[in-house]
Design a protein around this motif. Sequence first.
Motif, PDB file in Angstrom:
ATOM      1  N   THR A  92       0.856  -1.174   0.000  1.00  0.00           N
ATOM      2  CA  THR A  92       0.000   0.000   0.000  1.00  0.00           C
ATOM      3  C   THR A  92       0.898   1.231   0.000  1.00  0.00           C
ATOM      4  OG1 THR A  92      -0.068  -0.019   2.410  1.00  0.00           O
ATOM      5  CG2 THR A  92      -1.854  -1.166   1.249  1.00  0.00           C
ATOM      6  N   GLN A  93       0.332   2.370  -0.280  1.00  0.00           N
ATOM      7  CA  GLN A  93       1.124   3.592  -0.367  1.00  0.00           C
ATOM      8  C   GLN A  93       1.832   3.905   0.951  1.00  0.00           C
ATOM      9  OE1 GLN A  93      -1.015   6.886  -1.974  1.00  0.00           O
ATOM     10  NE2 GLN A  93       0.808   8.112  -2.272  1.00  0.00           N
ATOM     11  N   ASP A  94       1.199   3.593   2.081  1.00  0.00           N
ATOM     12  CA  ASP A  94       1.826   3.889   3.376  1.00  0.00           C
ATOM     13  C   ASP A  94       2.738   2.758   3.853  1.00  0.00           C
ATOM     14  OD1 ASP A  94      -0.019   1.959   4.072  1.00  0.00           O
ATOM     15  OD2 ASP A  94      -1.039   3.174   5.566  1.00  0.00           O
ATOM     16  N   ARG A  95       2.889   1.705   3.043  1.00  0.00           N
ATOM     17  CA  ARG A  95       3.767   0.565   3.336  1.00  0.00           C
ATOM     18  C   ARG A  95       3.397  -0.120   4.657  1.00  0.00           C
ATOM     19  NH1 ARG A  95       8.330   0.538  -0.203  1.00  0.00           N
ATOM     20  NH2 ARG A  95       9.462  -0.869   1.166  1.00  0.00           N
ATOM     21  N   ALA A  96       2.107  -0.083   4.995  1.00  0.00           N
ATOM     22  CA  ALA A  96       1.656  -0.707   6.235  1.00  0.00           C
ATOM     23  C   ALA A  96       1.940  -2.204   6.204  1.00  0.00           C
ATOM     24  CB  ALA A  96       0.166  -0.464   6.435  1.00  0.00           C
ATOM     25  N   CYS A  97       2.400  -2.709   7.320  1.00  0.00           N
ATOM     26  CA  CYS A  97       2.700  -4.135   7.448  1.00  0.00           C
ATOM     27  C   CYS A  97       1.489  -4.791   8.098  1.00  0.00           C
ATOM     28  CB  CYS A  97       3.956  -4.323   8.300  1.00  0.00           C
ATOM     29  SG  CYS A  97       4.514  -6.023   8.368  1.00  0.00           S
ATOM     30  N   THR A  98       0.667  -5.428   7.278  1.00  0.00           N
ATOM     31  CA  THR A  98      -0.539  -6.088   7.774  1.00  0.00           C
ATOM     32  C   THR A  98      -0.555  -7.526   7.283  1.00  0.00           C
ATOM     33  OG1 THR A  98      -1.860  -5.504   5.841  1.00  0.00           O
ATOM     34  CG2 THR A  98      -1.836  -3.911   7.663  1.00  0.00           C
ATOM     35  N   VAL A  99      -1.403  -8.328   7.891  1.00  0.00           N
ATOM     36  CA  VAL A  99      -1.548  -9.717   7.480  1.00  0.00           C
ATOM     37  C   VAL A  99      -1.966  -9.786   6.017  1.00  0.00           C
ATOM     38  CG1 VAL A  99      -2.832 -11.855   7.861  1.00  0.00           C
ATOM     39  CG2 VAL A  99      -2.130 -10.470   9.802  1.00  0.00           C
ATOM     40  N   SER A 100      -2.911  -8.938   5.616  1.00  0.00           N
ATOM     41  CA  SER A 100      -3.393  -8.985   4.235  1.00  0.00           C
ATOM     42  C   SER A 100      -2.298  -8.563   3.252  1.00  0.00           C
ATOM     43  CB  SER A 100      -4.650  -8.129   4.060  1.00  0.00           C
ATOM     44  OG  SER A 100      -4.389  -6.797   4.401  1.00  0.00           O
ATOM     45  N   THR A 101      -1.447  -7.606   3.623  1.00  0.00           N
ATOM     46  CA  THR A 101      -0.353  -7.198   2.743  1.00  0.00           C
ATOM     47  C   THR A 101       0.648  -8.330   2.583  1.00  0.00           C
ATOM     48  OG1 THR A 101      -0.572  -4.876   3.358  1.00  0.00           O
ATOM     49  CG2 THR A 101       1.524  -5.531   2.401  1.00  0.00           C
ATOM     50  N   LEU A 102       1.008  -8.981   3.679  1.00  0.00           N
ATOM     51  CA  LEU A 102       1.962 -10.093   3.609  1.00  0.00           C
ATOM     52  C   LEU A 102       1.400 -11.246   2.776  1.00  0.00           C
ATOM     53  CD1 LEU A 102       3.299 -10.157   7.290  1.00  0.00           C
ATOM     54  CD2 LEU A 102       4.293  -9.007   5.301  1.00  0.00           C
ATOM     55  N   GLU A 103       0.116 -11.521   2.925  1.00  0.00           N
ATOM     56  CA  GLU A 103      -0.515 -12.599   2.153  1.00  0.00           C
ATOM     57  C   GLU A 103      -0.602 -12.223   0.674  1.00  0.00           C
ATOM     58  OE1 GLU A 103      -1.962 -16.007   0.812  1.00  0.00           O
ATOM     59  OE2 GLU A 103      -1.054 -15.677   2.763  1.00  0.00           O
ATOM     60  N   GLU A 104      -0.919 -10.961   0.378  1.00  0.00           N
ATOM     61  CA  GLU A 104      -0.978 -10.517  -1.016  1.00  0.00           C
ATOM     62  C   GLU A 104       0.404 -10.596  -1.662  1.00  0.00           C
ATOM     63  OE1 GLU A 104      -2.527  -9.280  -4.630  1.00  0.00           O
ATOM     64  OE2 GLU A 104      -3.558 -10.035  -2.862  1.00  0.00           O
ATOM     65  N   MET A 105       1.442 -10.260  -0.920  1.00  0.00           N
ATOM     66  CA  MET A 105       2.810 -10.385  -1.443  1.00  0.00           C
ATOM     67  C   MET A 105       3.111 -11.843  -1.776  1.00  0.00           C
ATOM     68  SD  MET A 105       5.067  -8.003   1.029  1.00  0.00           S
ATOM     69  CE  MET A 105       5.700  -6.478   0.368  1.00  0.00           C
ATOM     70  N   ARG A 106       2.773 -12.731  -0.842  1.00  0.00           N
ATOM     71  CA  ARG A 106       3.019 -14.162  -1.058  1.00  0.00           C
ATOM     72  C   ARG A 106       2.263 -14.653  -2.293  1.00  0.00           C
ATOM     73  NH1 ARG A 106       1.318 -18.730  -1.171  1.00  0.00           N
ATOM     74  NH2 ARG A 106      -0.793 -18.219  -0.614  1.00  0.00           N
ATOM     75  N   SER A 107       1.044 -14.202  -2.450  1.00  0.00           N
ATOM     76  CA  SER A 107       0.222 -14.608  -3.588  1.00  0.00           C
ATOM     77  C   SER A 107       0.820 -14.129  -4.911  1.00  0.00           C
ATOM     78  CB  SER A 107      -1.196 -14.068  -3.411  1.00  0.00           C
ATOM     79  OG  SER A 107      -1.977 -14.331  -4.539  1.00  0.00           O
ATOM     80  N   ARG A 108       1.219 -12.877  -4.957  1.00  0.00           N
ATOM     81  CA  ARG A 108       1.774 -12.326  -6.205  1.00  0.00           C
ATOM     82  C   ARG A 108       3.104 -12.975  -6.574  1.00  0.00           C
ATOM     83  NH1 ARG A 108       0.079  -5.954  -6.608  1.00  0.00           N
ATOM     84  NH2 ARG A 108      -2.069  -6.271  -5.936  1.00  0.00           N
ATOM     85  N   VAL A 109       3.937 -13.250  -5.583  1.00  0.00           N
ATOM     86  CA  VAL A 109       5.205 -13.926  -5.864  1.00  0.00           C
ATOM     87  C   VAL A 109       4.930 -15.352  -6.340  1.00  0.00           C
ATOM     88  CG1 VAL A 109       7.333 -14.825  -4.830  1.00  0.00           C
ATOM     89  CG2 VAL A 109       6.592 -12.486  -4.341  1.00  0.00           C
ATOM     90  N   SER A 110       3.973 -16.023  -5.737  1.00  0.00           N
ATOM     91  CA  SER A 110       3.638 -17.401  -6.129  1.00  0.00           C
ATOM     92  C   SER A 110       3.221 -17.496  -7.582  1.00  0.00           C
ATOM     93  CB  SER A 110       2.514 -17.945  -5.243  1.00  0.00           C
ATOM     94  OG  SER A 110       2.955 -18.093  -3.924  1.00  0.00           O
ATOM     95  N   LYS A 111       2.581 -16.454  -8.095  1.00  0.00           N
ATOM     96  CA  LYS A 111       2.094 -16.460  -9.481  1.00  0.00           C
ATOM     97  C   LYS A 111       3.215 -16.316 -10.513  1.00  0.00           C
ATOM     98  CE  LYS A 111      -2.448 -14.694  -8.265  1.00  0.00           C
ATOM     99  NZ  LYS A 111      -3.347 -13.543  -8.296  1.00  0.00           N
ATOM    100  N   LEU A 112       4.429 -16.004 -10.069  1.00  0.00           N
ATOM    101  CA  LEU A 112       5.545 -15.815 -11.005  1.00  0.00           C
ATOM    102  C   LEU A 112       6.079 -17.120 -11.578  1.00  0.00           C
ATOM    103  CD1 LEU A 112       7.675 -13.091  -9.199  1.00  0.00           C
ATOM    104  CD2 LEU A 112       6.171 -12.791 -11.166  1.00  0.00           C
TER     105      LEU A 112
END
Length: 151
Positions: A92-112
Amino acid sequence: MLADLPVQAVGSSELSECQELAAQLVESRLRALCWPEARVTSQGDTATGAALPRLSIQLGTPYRIGSIFVSVDENPKVSPVRITQAAKSALTQDRACTVSTLEEMRSRVSKLGTFHRVKVVTGAPDEREKYKVPLIIYVAEQSSDSGSRGR
C-alpha cells in the motif's frame, strides 16, 4: 492469532504455566505480524482460580515495511529482481505491514512461477529506520526433473 493456544481448566495446577505459554505464543505471533513492541501478559488469580484467566495485550506502535530481501535456490528460474518487484506491487502507499499485505505479497510472488514454497516473514526491526521492519521472502522452486521422474 488465537488458534491452537494451550488451555487448562480453571483451578488446575498447570493453569499458570499454560497462561504464560499462551502469552508467549500470542506475543510471538504479534511480533511476526509487524508489532515488534507487542507485550502480552497473563492476568487472573491463578492460585485460587477465582477469576477467569485473561491475557493483557499492549501492541505498541505499528511498523511499516522497510527493505525487502529475497532468498532463492541456486540458479533460480525466476530472478530475485522480479520477485522483489512482484512483492512491492502488493504494498500500500503507506507501506503498512498487515496480514493482508503479507498474504498478497506471497500470492503475487507465487504467481511468477511454479514454486514449491513461498514464505514471507518479517525480520528484526531496523534500528536505523524507526518503526520499519525488513521482509524476507523465501522461495523454493520445484526442481525441473521432478516432473520427468517415473515417465
